[in-house]
Design a protein around this motif. Structure first.
Motif, PDB file in Angstrom:
ATOM      1  N   CYS A   1       0.826  -1.217   0.000  1.00 50.64           N
ATOM      2  CA  CYS A   1       0.000   0.000   0.000  1.00 50.64           C
ATOM      3  C   CYS A   1       0.854   1.257   0.000  1.00 50.64           C
ATOM      4  O   CYS A   1       0.532   2.238  -0.681  1.00 50.64           O
TER       5      CYS A   1
ATOM      6  N   THR B   1       0.724   7.759   3.695  1.00 49.95           N
ATOM      7  CA  THR B   1       0.224   6.436   4.099  1.00 49.95           C
ATOM      8  C   THR B   1       1.004   6.068   5.356  1.00 49.95           C
ATOM      9  O   THR B   1       1.913   5.245   5.343  1.00 49.95           O
TER      10      THR B   1
ATOM     11  N   CYS C   1      -6.153  -0.223   1.584  1.00 52.56           N
ATOM     12  CA  CYS C   1      -5.035   0.713   1.652  1.00 52.56           C
ATOM     13  C   CYS C   1      -5.463   2.095   2.142  1.00 52.56           C
ATOM     14  O   CYS C   1      -4.684   2.794   2.793  1.00 52.56           O
TER      15      CYS C   1
END
Length: 332
Positions: free
Chosen positions: A94, A160, A172
Motif C-alpha cells: 500500500c 500512508t 489501503c
C-alpha cells in the motif's frame, strides 16, 4: 481460511470470497512478470547500444525504464494477493509498490501520447530529421515528466503513515491520514486528466495519420508504388496497445468508483464491478509486455541492433558447438 473484503454501499454486509484475487490474478501477474522481465531486459540492453539521436528514441527509452519499474512491483502484488506471506507485506504494498505501479502506468500513458505526436509529425513530414536542439528539448521534457509524476506520487507514500495492523491492511485507504485521503483524491483527478488528454491526443493524431495515409495511398495508386504505404501502416500498433491496455481500465474505473462511494448498486453488482476492475487493471500491466513490439515495429535502430545482437548470439553458440565437437574428436 476465507479471505474476504467488505464493500461500502447500500449493503454494508456485502462481501465476497476473494478466491479470484488469491489464485487467478497472482498466476496472471506471474506470467507477465517473467515475460515482461525478459523482453524489457533485452530491450534495455539494446537501447544501451543506441544513441538518442531523435525525439522518438528518447521517448522510447523513457518508456522501457517505466515498464521495468512497473514489472519490479509485480512480485510484491503477487505475494500479497496470494496470501503467501504475512500481512505486514500488505502495508509495504500500500505504501510503496502500489504507488510505484500507478506512477509508472501514467508515465507510460504520457509517453505513448508523446510518441503518437512524434509519429504523426513523422507521417506528415517524413523527410524532416530531428535536430540536436529538438532532441535536447525531448530530454528536458522527459526529465520534467518524471519529476512531476514523482512529486505527485511521493506524498501518497509519505501520507500512508498509519501503523499497519491485520485489520486495516485489507484496505489501503485505511492506512492513510486524513490529508492523505484528500491528496489521494487529488492525484486520482490529475491521473484521470492525464489519461483523457492522452486519449484525446491519440484519437486526434490517429485520425490525422489516417488521412495522411489515405492521401499517400491515393498518390501511390497513381504512381504505381506501394512500399511506403505498407511501412507506415505499422504505426497503428501504438493505438492498438493503448486501447487494449489503458482504455478498459479507465472506463471500468468510473462505475467501480461509484460502487465504492454511493449507494447505487446491489451487492452482486458491486462484486462484479470489483472483478472487472481487477481484470482491466491486469490489462494495464500487460502494457509492459506489449511495448517491446512497438520498439521493434517502429524503431529501425532498435530492430537493427536487436537482430545484430541475436545474430551474434547464434553465431557464438554455433562456434562453441563446433569447438566442443572438435575437442571430443581430438585423440588423446
Amino acid at each position: 481460511m476465507k479471505a474476504e473484503y467488505s464493500l461500502p454501499g447500500n449493503n454494508s454486509n456485502c462481501s465476497t470470497e476473494n478466491r479470484v484475487n488469491q489464485a487467478l490474478f497472482p498466476l496472471l501477474y506471474t506470467l507477465i512478470f517473467f515475460v515482461g522481465l525478459i523482453m524489457n531486459g533485452l530491450a534495455m540492453g539494446v537501447f544501451f547500444q543506441i544513441s538518442s539521436k531523435s525525439n522518438f528514441i528518447v521517448f522510447l527509452k523513457n518508456t522501457v525504464i517505466s515498464d521495468i519499474l512497473m514489472i519490479l512491483t509485480f512480485p510484491f502484488k503477487i505475494l500479497s494477493d496470494a496470501k503467501l506471506v504475512s500481512w505486514e507485506l500488505r502495508g509495504f504494498v500500500c505504501k510503496v509498490t502500489q504507488v510505484i505501479f500507478y506512477f509508472t502506468m501514467y508515465i507510460s500513458i504520457i509517453f505513448l501520447g508523446l510518441i503518437t505526436i512524434d509519429r504523426y509529425l513523422k507521417t506528415a513530414r517524413p523527410f524532416k530529421t530531428s535536430s540536436t536542439d529538438k532532441v535536447l528539448t525531448a530530454k528536458i521534457l522527459s526529465v520534467l515528466i518524471w519529476i512531476f509524476m514523482f512529486s505527485l506520487s511521493l506524498p501518497n507514500m509519505i501520507l500512508t503513515n498509519k501503523k499497519p495492523t491485520l485489520k486495516n491492511v485489507k484496505k489501503c485507504a485505511d492506512l492513510k491520514s486524513d490529508f492523505g485521503l484528500v491528496w489521494h483524491e487529488i492525484v486520482n483527478y490529475v491521473c484521470q486528466f492525464i489519461f483523457w488528454v492522452s486519449f484525446a491526443i491519440i484519437v486526434v493524431c490517429y485520425t490525422l495519420i489516417s488521412k495522411e495515409l489515405y492521401k499517400s495511398y491515393k498518390r501511390t495508386r497513381r504512381t504505381g508504388t506501394t512500399s511506403r504505404k505498407t511501412v507506415n501502416i505499422k504505426v497503428f500498433i501504438i493505438i492498438g496497445v493503448f486501447f487494449i491496455c489503458f482504455v478498459p481500465f479507465h472506463f471500468a474505473r468510473i462505475p467501480y468508483t461509484l460502487s465504492q462511494t454511493r449507494d447505487v448498486f446491489e451487492c452482486s453488482t458491486q462484486n462484479t464491478l470489483f472483478y472487472i476492475k481487477e481484470g482491466t487493471l491486469w490489462l494495464t500491466s500487460l502494457n509492459a509486455c506489449l511495448d517491446p513490439f512497438i520498439y521493434f515495429a517502429l524503431c529501425k535502430s532498435f530492430r537493427k541492433s536487436l537482430l545484430n545482437t541475436l545474430h551474434k548470439c547464434v553465431a557464438k553458440t554455433r562456434r562453441d558447438e563446433i569447438t566442443d565437437t572438435t575437442d571430443e574428436e581430438t585423440p588423446m
